[in-house]
Design an enzyme around this catalytic site. Sequence first.
Site, PDB file in Angstrom:
ATOM      1  N   LYS A 161       0.842  -1.218   0.000  1.00  0.00           N
ATOM      2  CA  LYS A 161       0.000   0.000   0.000  1.00  0.00           C
ATOM      3  C   LYS A 161       0.868   1.255   0.000  1.00  0.00           C
ATOM      4  O   LYS A 161       0.705   2.150  -0.815  1.00  0.00           O
ATOM      5  CB  LYS A 161      -0.904   0.032   1.231  1.00  0.00           C
ATOM      6  CG  LYS A 161      -2.235  -0.660   1.075  1.00  0.00           C
ATOM      7  CD  LYS A 161      -3.280  -0.132   2.046  1.00  0.00           C
ATOM      8  CE  LYS A 161      -2.897  -0.157   3.491  1.00  0.00           C
ATOM      9  NZ  LYS A 161      -2.998  -1.462   4.148  1.00  0.00           N
ATOM     10  N   GLU A 187      -2.956   7.176  12.831  1.00  0.00           N
ATOM     11  CA  GLU A 187      -1.746   6.458  12.426  1.00  0.00           C
ATOM     12  C   GLU A 187      -0.924   6.051  13.652  1.00  0.00           C
ATOM     13  O   GLU A 187      -0.920   6.758  14.657  1.00  0.00           O
ATOM     14  CB  GLU A 187      -0.864   7.373  11.560  1.00  0.00           C
ATOM     15  CG  GLU A 187      -1.368   7.557  10.157  1.00  0.00           C
ATOM     16  CD  GLU A 187      -1.053   6.363   9.279  1.00  0.00           C
ATOM     17  OE1 GLU A 187       0.048   6.281   8.743  1.00  0.00           O
ATOM     18  OE2 GLU A 187      -1.932   5.485   9.145  1.00  0.00           O
ATOM     19  N   ARG A 188      -0.194   4.960  13.528  1.00  0.00           N
ATOM     20  CA  ARG A 188       0.809   4.644  14.547  1.00  0.00           C
ATOM     21  C   ARG A 188       1.992   5.584  14.319  1.00  0.00           C
ATOM     22  O   ARG A 188       2.317   5.892  13.181  1.00  0.00           O
ATOM     23  CB  ARG A 188       1.276   3.193  14.408  1.00  0.00           C
ATOM     24  CG  ARG A 188       0.170   2.186  14.598  1.00  0.00           C
ATOM     25  CD  ARG A 188       0.605   0.801  14.144  1.00  0.00           C
ATOM     26  NE  ARG A 188      -0.518  -0.139  14.213  1.00  0.00           N
ATOM     27  CZ  ARG A 188      -1.401  -0.318  13.244  1.00  0.00           C
ATOM     28  NH1 ARG A 188      -1.296   0.382  12.130  1.00  0.00           N
ATOM     29  NH2 ARG A 188      -2.386  -1.183  13.375  1.00  0.00           N
TER      30      ARG A 188
END
Length: 491
Positions: A161, A187-188
């Site tokens: 991705k 998001e991390r």
Amino acid sequence: MIDKERPTNLGTVVSVRGSVVDIRYDENLPPIYSLLRSGKERHIAIEVLAQLDAQRVRGIALTPTQGLARGMIVEDMGGPLTVPVGKGILSRMFDVFGDAIDREGEVTDVEWRTVHRAPPPLARRSTKSEVFETGIKVIDVLMPLERGGKAGLFGGAGVGKTVLLTEMIHNMIGHHEGVSLFCGIGERCREGEELYREMKAAGVLPHMVMVFGQMNEPPGARFRVGHAALTMAEYFRDDERRDVLLLIDNIFRFIQAGMEVSGLMGQMPSRLGYQPTMGTELSRLEERIANTDSGAITSIQAVYVPADDFTDPAAVHTFSHLSASIVLSRKRASEGLYPAIDPLQSSSKMATPGIVGEHHYRLAQEIRRTLAQYAELKDIIAMLGLEQLSAEDRNVVARARRLERFLTQPFFTTEQFTGLKGKLVSVEEALDGCERILRDEFTDYPESALYMIGAVDEAKEKMKSAKSAGKSPAQGDSNTEVEHGAATHES
């Protein structure tokens, strides 16, 4: 930016329940979406979401509420949440408040705009459907993207991705001379840091802006980060008249943040626990992504489908906004067919004769038909071998496998890992290559000659250079290679 000279409108904290804060104002009640600040150095930010009565408002905190207590003074900032826009934001990384988080110093040469902006009116929208050319063969031929449209990118971890998004950013800058904007919702921190490093290494950062609302931040901040990124994108579209590529990762986490906010505000949940206002909230964000008379915001959104259930309300509402779906396949990635896009599961509303043209449409249908026939024959090949197929079916298999290899492509952003020079392929070159493969022009060529090339004529150059080096590009007969390949992919 908020005016520092204005008379202040002060209120008092009545109650604090997690991220939900009730505030009392004796005189002027702040309007909905007003930004309020409290605490030492005004470090706690609250957004007004409801007016409870003539004296009280209820807001959701955009920052952690540690240290906030009843009776504390709250200051009305005199307007909604704002973010910086201008040339100065390029190559920088921001949080939901428009503060730079890349340790590169203060942001200069910017103005501040509200994140709550209306979508462009219908009169300003472009009514003609245009194809957004990516330079990636499999996308441009089989699932063309819409300029000013929204495409969904579906795929698990490790199937490519991010690499695909990075390549699109690279091609956007080189091909369209546009701006790219990456918006990370939930998001991390690891993902954000890795992406920043990769963009820097690929040399695309100078034409790019990154906005992050991380996983550990309160739901209010994650819920507003998409609006903050869109405000920045709208500046480049409307003021600088440039095309913008907006990448959102992940749109499901935006809905999830809205669900948390809705629950905290005490709203009655709707189907499967989702917020009753989900459709409105998603539309408010998605409708701002549009093609206007001044430019276009083209969006590619990573979509997580809960438990792979495509009837989930979050997936259903998201699908209704998308004009194309790109599905990444782990099986194709394991076979080394990059980009690992599944051509039979992916689709686009642009792939019609009226938009891409009769020739392109017919060719795309023929490619899909050939690949679908090969998928059906794989089980027979795995059990009985290629010899048991009719001559016609063997030709279909040979064509399909050559097409699969031709639709792979070396990327600019992976040059340092693969050692292969990146290729940008026009739609005409990609269609020409597919057509010539379907007409059996490359029957005598080994499949490996078509793997990881740009335009199809490179296969001939590959053969010539292999012959001049005194080695055959493929060992043995090409039919044997087909049979062996099909068997190993099934085993």
